[in-house]
Design an enzyme around this catalytic site. Sequence first.
Site, PDB file in Angstrom:
ATOM      1  CB  THR A   1      -0.984  -0.029   1.196  1.00  0.00           C
ATOM      2  OG1 THR A   1      -1.952   1.011   1.037  1.00  0.00           O
ATOM      3  CG2 THR A   1      -0.263   0.161   2.520  1.00  0.00           C
ATOM      4  CG  ASN A   2      -0.336   4.655  -1.547  1.00  0.00           C
ATOM      5  OD1 ASN A   2      -1.040   5.443  -0.932  1.00  0.00           O
ATOM      6  ND2 ASN A   2      -0.764   4.005  -2.623  1.00  0.00           N
ATOM      7  NE  ARG A   3       5.459   6.960   4.235  1.00  0.00           N
ATOM      8  CZ  ARG A   3       5.708   6.368   5.397  1.00  0.00           C
ATOM      9  NH1 ARG A   3       4.809   6.407   6.362  1.00  0.00           N
ATOM     10  NH2 ARG A   3       6.845   5.735   5.593  1.00  0.00           N
TER      11      ARG A   3
END
Length: 397
Positions: free
Chosen positions: A210-212
């Site tokens: 995933t990412n931020r």
Amino acid sequence: MQALAQRRVLLGVTGSIAAYKSPILVRRLIEAGADVQVVMTDAAKRFVTAMTLATVSGRPVRDDLWDESAELSMGHIELARWADLVLVAPASADTLARLAAGRADDLLSTLCLATRAEIAVAPAMNQVMWAHPATRANMAALSARGVVCIGPETGELAERETGAGRMAEPEAIRDALAARYADHGVLAGRRVVVTAGPTREALDPVRYLTNRSSGRMGYALAAACVAAGAKVTLVSGPTTLEAPAGVKRVAIESAGEMFDAVMTAMPGADVFIGAAAVADYRPAEAAADKIKKSDGEASLRLARTKDIIAEVAGAYPDVFTLGFAAETTNLEAAARDKRKRKGLSMIAANRVGPDKAFGRDDNELLVIWDDGEKPLARAAKADLARDLVALIGERLT
Ligand code: C5P
């Protein structure tokens, strides 16, 4: 007439137990983009403090017709002119009687008499008082003068009785006003699809890539589109945010699911906003069972995901598309190139780094379209969203 989002709302709080909900109402109106100035009657102060209302509204509360210093900074006639809407919530039985009679012996009643703005009331009282012929006659007189009545609702009253007289909930008051003024927004009658948040690409049943992304920009855009009169579908990856009022949210996890949900929502849409941080790669295979560790190194084979916004722009050339370009270097050139490559109507470029953009409440953007550009200085994401929606509105045919 403007949408609720652009309105200066003078909120009159009067003496009813429902005044305990007024701070929430202030917050809901501000979230909807309105500017709120609170005016309290003396009786209201028995139920809620001026300090609370000043804090949530960000403006000193006005409560006195004879307050010299307040009158010097903005006199009551100026205040009456400042307002685009006077909302009396809660409106007590006594306040309705005084408004119906055209009294002007305190600040709120004077303002109601001195304003040319629309007046809305959200009555709150015991059900016998609400049903009383005197209150009926006062309401009839106010309606005949164009005063808008929101509620009251039927339900449990403060005295543990049940009946009609309960003030409409703050969210219902906000929604009633937003709907009333929605025809006047720049996206009135338009359908908008927004993507927001990160995606999760499964490695196995318990792990993912995933990412931020926090989803804040996309959620702010969805709220700004609703405030501008649009019908909005928000296709959202996992976030901790609440769906903005009036938005249809479709929750998804992976880029593949986001693509499917977007394509389902697109027919009939006028605008597509891709604010999601969609994963560019997913694990080539998601293991059906939890991957077990073994000694030594492991490697991951990745496959490309579909570029959702590029697919939308290709499949719907008449839809206005807004994308984002988050870059660490060469911001402007990369954004221009990305807009052309993906076939987008508009792109909003922002510099990203450890302390920039992701997870923050503010941001700064350079907005680029085919024959123009506009820098948007650092501001809260809600304000940037409003500016972006205004830019889209100007360019929609
Ligand atoms: O190519 P890049 O990821 O930098 O482009 C960012 C823009 O494209 C954003 O508007 C993002 O929402 C959109 N995008 C997309 N689908 C992808 C990747 C990015 O819609 N797979």
